[in-house]
Motif scaffolding. Structure first.
Motif, mmCIF file in Angstrom:
data_model
loop_
_atom_site.group_PDB
_atom_site.id
_atom_site.type_symbol
_atom_site.label_atom_id
_atom_site.label_comp_id
_atom_site.label_asym_id
_atom_site.label_seq_id
_atom_site.Cartn_x
_atom_site.Cartn_y
_atom_site.Cartn_z
ATOM 1 N N GLU A 68 7.452 -12.667 19.730
ATOM 2 C CA GLU A 68 7.728 -14.049 19.363
ATOM 3 C C GLU A 68 7.459 -14.312 17.886
ATOM 4 O OE1 GLU A 68 9.086 -17.890 20.040
ATOM 5 O OE2 GLU A 68 9.117 -16.151 21.388
ATOM 6 N N GLU A 69 6.421 -13.689 17.332
ATOM 7 C CA GLU A 69 6.061 -13.948 15.942
ATOM 8 C C GLU A 69 5.966 -12.669 15.096
ATOM 9 O OE1 GLU A 69 2.576 -16.332 15.645
ATOM 10 O OE2 GLU A 69 3.484 -18.073 16.626
ATOM 11 N N VAL A 70 6.564 -11.585 15.567
ATOM 12 C CA VAL A 70 6.562 -10.329 14.812
ATOM 13 C C VAL A 70 7.991 -9.838 14.664
ATOM 14 C CG1 VAL A 70 5.801 -7.927 14.725
ATOM 15 C CG2 VAL A 70 4.265 -9.690 15.608
ATOM 16 N N ILE A 71 8.411 -9.614 13.410
ATOM 17 C CA ILE A 71 9.764 -9.167 13.140
ATOM 18 C C ILE A 71 9.736 -7.731 12.620
ATOM 19 C CG2 ILE A 71 9.821 -9.975 10.740
ATOM 20 C CD1 ILE A 71 12.732 -10.806 11.215
ATOM 21 N N THR A 72 10.737 -6.933 13.050
ATOM 22 C CA THR A 72 10.895 -5.558 12.591
ATOM 23 C C THR A 72 12.090 -5.492 11.651
ATOM 24 O OG1 THR A 72 9.986 -4.647 14.644
ATOM 25 C CG2 THR A 72 11.292 -3.162 13.273
ATOM 26 N N ILE A 73 11.885 -4.959 10.459
ATOM 27 C CA ILE A 73 12.952 -4.849 9.471
ATOM 28 C C ILE A 73 13.206 -3.386 9.169
ATOM 29 C CG2 ILE A 73 13.663 -5.401 7.106
ATOM 30 C CD1 ILE A 73 11.991 -7.924 7.282
ATOM 31 N N ASP A 74 14.456 -2.936 9.384
ATOM 32 C CA ASP A 74 14.854 -1.560 9.092
ATOM 33 C C ASP A 74 15.439 -1.498 7.689
ATOM 34 O OD1 ASP A 74 14.214 -0.761 11.737
ATOM 35 O OD2 ASP A 74 16.156 -1.501 12.432
ATOM 36 N N TYR A 75 15.076 -0.455 6.948
ATOM 37 C CA TYR A 75 15.592 -0.294 5.594
ATOM 38 C C TYR A 75 15.743 1.179 5.253
ATOM 39 C CZ TYR A 75 10.777 0.843 4.257
ATOM 40 O OH TYR A 75 9.540 1.439 4.161
ATOM 41 N N LEU A 76 16.498 1.437 4.215
ATOM 42 C CA LEU A 76 16.725 2.792 3.735
ATOM 43 C C LEU A 76 15.822 3.037 2.534
ATOM 44 C CD1 LEU A 76 18.690 5.220 4.368
ATOM 45 C CD2 LEU A 76 20.061 4.411 2.439
ATOM 46 N N SER A 77 14.964 4.036 2.637
ATOM 47 C CA SER A 77 14.054 4.346 1.543
ATOM 48 C C SER A 77 14.821 4.957 0.375
ATOM 49 C CB SER A 77 12.960 5.309 2.008
ATOM 50 O OG SER A 77 13.514 6.585 2.288
ATOM 51 N N GLU A 78 14.168 5.037 -0.774
ATOM 52 C CA GLU A 78 14.813 5.619 -1.950
ATOM 53 C C GLU A 78 15.123 7.092 -1.744
ATOM 54 O OE1 GLU A 78 12.413 4.835 -5.336
ATOM 55 O OE2 GLU A 78 12.674 2.654 -5.230
ATOM 56 N N GLY A 79 14.417 7.720 -0.805
ATOM 57 C CA GLY A 79 14.688 9.121 -0.490
ATOM 58 C C GLY A 79 15.787 9.307 0.537
ATOM 59 N N GLY A 80 16.403 8.209 0.986
ATOM 60 C CA GLY A 80 17.498 8.300 1.940
ATOM 61 C C GLY A 80 17.062 8.340 3.393
ATOM 62 N N LYS A 81 15.797 8.005 3.664
ATOM 63 C CA LYS A 81 15.263 8.024 5.024
ATOM 64 C C LYS A 81 15.232 6.607 5.587
ATOM 65 C CE LYS A 81 11.127 9.335 7.631
ATOM 66 N NZ LYS A 81 9.738 9.880 7.526
ATOM 67 N N ILE A 82 15.647 6.469 6.845
ATOM 68 C CA ILE A 82 15.606 5.159 7.495
ATOM 69 C C ILE A 82 14.175 4.869 7.952
ATOM 70 C CG2 ILE A 82 16.430 3.780 9.443
ATOM 71 C CD1 ILE A 82 19.048 5.245 9.312
ATOM 72 N N CYS A 83 13.631 3.771 7.466
ATOM 73 C CA CYS A 83 12.251 3.387 7.779
ATOM 74 C C CYS A 83 12.228 1.965 8.327
ATOM 75 C CB CYS A 83 11.369 3.475 6.533
ATOM 76 S SG CYS A 83 11.384 5.083 5.701
ATOM 77 N N GLU A 84 11.072 1.542 8.741
ATOM 78 C CA GLU A 84 10.921 0.178 9.242
ATOM 79 C C GLU A 84 9.505 -0.314 8.988
ATOM 80 O OE1 GLU A 84 9.550 0.722 13.882
ATOM 81 O OE2 GLU A 84 11.692 0.527 13.451
ATOM 82 N N PHE A 85 9.358 -1.616 8.988
ATOM 83 C CA PHE A 85 8.027 -2.210 8.928
ATOM 84 C C PHE A 85 8.015 -3.490 9.749
ATOM 85 C CE2 PHE A 85 10.109 -4.404 5.403
ATOM 86 C CZ PHE A 85 9.661 -5.706 5.536
ATOM 87 N N ASN A 86 6.858 -3.801 10.288
ATOM 88 C CA ASN A 86 6.673 -5.014 11.071
ATOM 89 C C ASN A 86 5.844 -6.008 10.274
ATOM 90 O OD1 ASN A 86 8.007 -3.795 13.211
ATOM 91 N ND2 ASN A 86 6.131 -3.167 14.240
ATOM 92 N N THR A 87 6.151 -7.268 10.420
ATOM 93 C CA THR A 87 5.359 -8.302 9.772
ATOM 94 C C THR A 87 5.337 -9.543 10.648
ATOM 95 O OG1 THR A 87 5.032 -9.560 7.731
ATOM 96 C CG2 THR A 87 7.294 -9.283 8.461
ATOM 97 N N SER A 88 4.263 -10.282 10.545
ATOM 98 C CA SER A 88 4.099 -11.488 11.344
ATOM 99 C C SER A 88 4.733 -12.683 10.638
ATOM 100 C CB SER A 88 2.611 -11.741 11.593
ATOM 101 O OG SER A 88 2.424 -12.945 12.307
ATOM 102 N N ILE A 89 5.494 -13.454 11.397
ATOM 103 C CA ILE A 89 6.144 -14.668 10.896
ATOM 104 C C ILE A 89 5.754 -15.831 11.806
ATOM 105 C CG2 ILE A 89 8.336 -15.814 10.400
ATOM 106 C CD1 ILE A 89 7.834 -13.498 8.548
ATOM 107 N N PRO A 90 5.219 -16.907 11.259
ATOM 108 C CA PRO A 90 4.871 -18.064 12.096
ATOM 109 C C PRO A 90 6.096 -18.583 12.845
ATOM 110 C CG PRO A 90 3.932 -18.282 9.900
ATOM 111 C CD PRO A 90 4.869 -17.114 9.846
ATOM 112 N N ALA A 91 5.884 -19.100 14.025
ATOM 113 C CA ALA A 91 6.985 -19.567 14.861
ATOM 114 C C ALA A 91 7.816 -20.635 14.161
ATOM 115 C CB ALA A 91 6.438 -20.098 16.187
ATOM 116 N N GLU A 92 7.161 -21.500 13.375
ATOM 117 C CA GLU A 92 7.896 -22.579 12.707
ATOM 118 C C GLU A 92 8.794 -22.075 11.578
ATOM 119 O OE1 GLU A 92 3.647 -22.528 11.005
ATOM 120 O OE2 GLU A 92 4.652 -22.306 12.956
ATOM 121 N N ASP A 93 8.569 -20.831 11.118
ATOM 122 C CA ASP A 93 9.381 -20.262 10.034
ATOM 123 C C ASP A 93 10.410 -19.260 10.542
ATOM 124 O OD1 ASP A 93 7.914 -21.730 8.230
ATOM 125 O OD2 ASP A 93 6.519 -20.094 7.770
#
Length: 234
Positions: free
Chosen positions: A182-207
């Motif tokens: 509900e309040e944690v988003i996963t973002i996939d991105y391509l690193s500068e080395g060409g590897k697909i990575c991801e990170f999770n971060t908390s986002i308040p429900a109102e945002d």
């Protein structure tokens, strides 16, 4: 004394360059790397203990090595912090960042206290006495405080990309996002080395809606650039 000061200045410049180039970033501090670093530290301490036991490790040598380590830490943190300032300018204006006392005020307060205590530790405020250990340890605290002042513990969604800790991800490298909870988003991105990575971060429900719209708009805007990046990486 002149040779010692010259050596410390060279170490400061080299470590600052090393930090500015970010050959070591916070993302590299995974379990395996930390285990390897701890093992190397234990081996190093063992070797130093043996040298001290056989009489080859005098107090003056210990002091010189300690000062060198403090100076290396100082240069690394100053260089890395300076690089982060450059990245922030490159990343553009902030479009979204979760703000709170623990994100904005507390880290800056701690960083300021570290810098202040580091300056006091050098002996400048009391006009002495000056010692090599005192000056170098104080400088390392100033460097760490400066680095703490530049780094953020939450992602900064900026006009040019996402700044997370000491890493900048351009929008053309952001691939997709999904809500892990509900309040944690996963973002996939391509690193500068060409590897697909991801990170999770908390986002308040109102945002949540605001962040969804921001990411969706930015991903769509850089669709063509992203295809070129993926083709090049593939």
């Amino acid at each position: 004394m002149f040779l010692l000061i010259t050596t410390l200045v060279i170490l400061l410049l080299v470590s600052a360059w090393f930090g500015f180039r970010q050959y070591l970033r916070l993302e590299h501090l995974n379990r395996q790397n930390l285990s390897n670093a701890m093992m190397a530290g234990i081996i190093g301490l063992t070797v130093l203990s043996i040298l001290n036991w056989i009489g080859l490790f005098t107090p003056s040598v210990v002091a010189n090595i300690t000062m060198a380590l403090y100076i290396v830490a100082t240069g690394f943190f100053l260089g890395n912090g300076t690089k982060l300032i450059v990245k922030k300018n490159r990343a553009g204006t902030i479009e979204y960042m979760h703000r709170s006392f623990w994100v904005d005020v507390a880290p800056n307060l701690i960083a300021t206290l570290l810098v202040a205590y580091g300056i006091y530790r050098t002996g400048i405020l009391t006009l002495g006495p000056f010692t090599g250990i005192g000056v170098t340890s104080g400088l390392s605290l100033v460097g760490f405080g400066f680095f703490g002042w530049t780094v953020r513990i939450v992602p900064e969604f900026r006009s040019g990309g996402i700044l997370i800790l000491d890493q900048f991800i351009e929008w053309k490298r952001v691939l997709a996002f999904e809500w892990f909870s509900e309040e944690v988003i996963t973002i996939d991105y391509l690193s500068e080395g060409g590897k697909i990575c991801e990170f999770n971060t908390s986002i308040p429900a109102e945002d949540r809606l605001l962040v969804e719209r921001l990411l969706g708009r930015r991903i769509k805007e850089h669709e063509e650039e992203r295809k070129k990046v993926l083709d090049k990486a593939g």
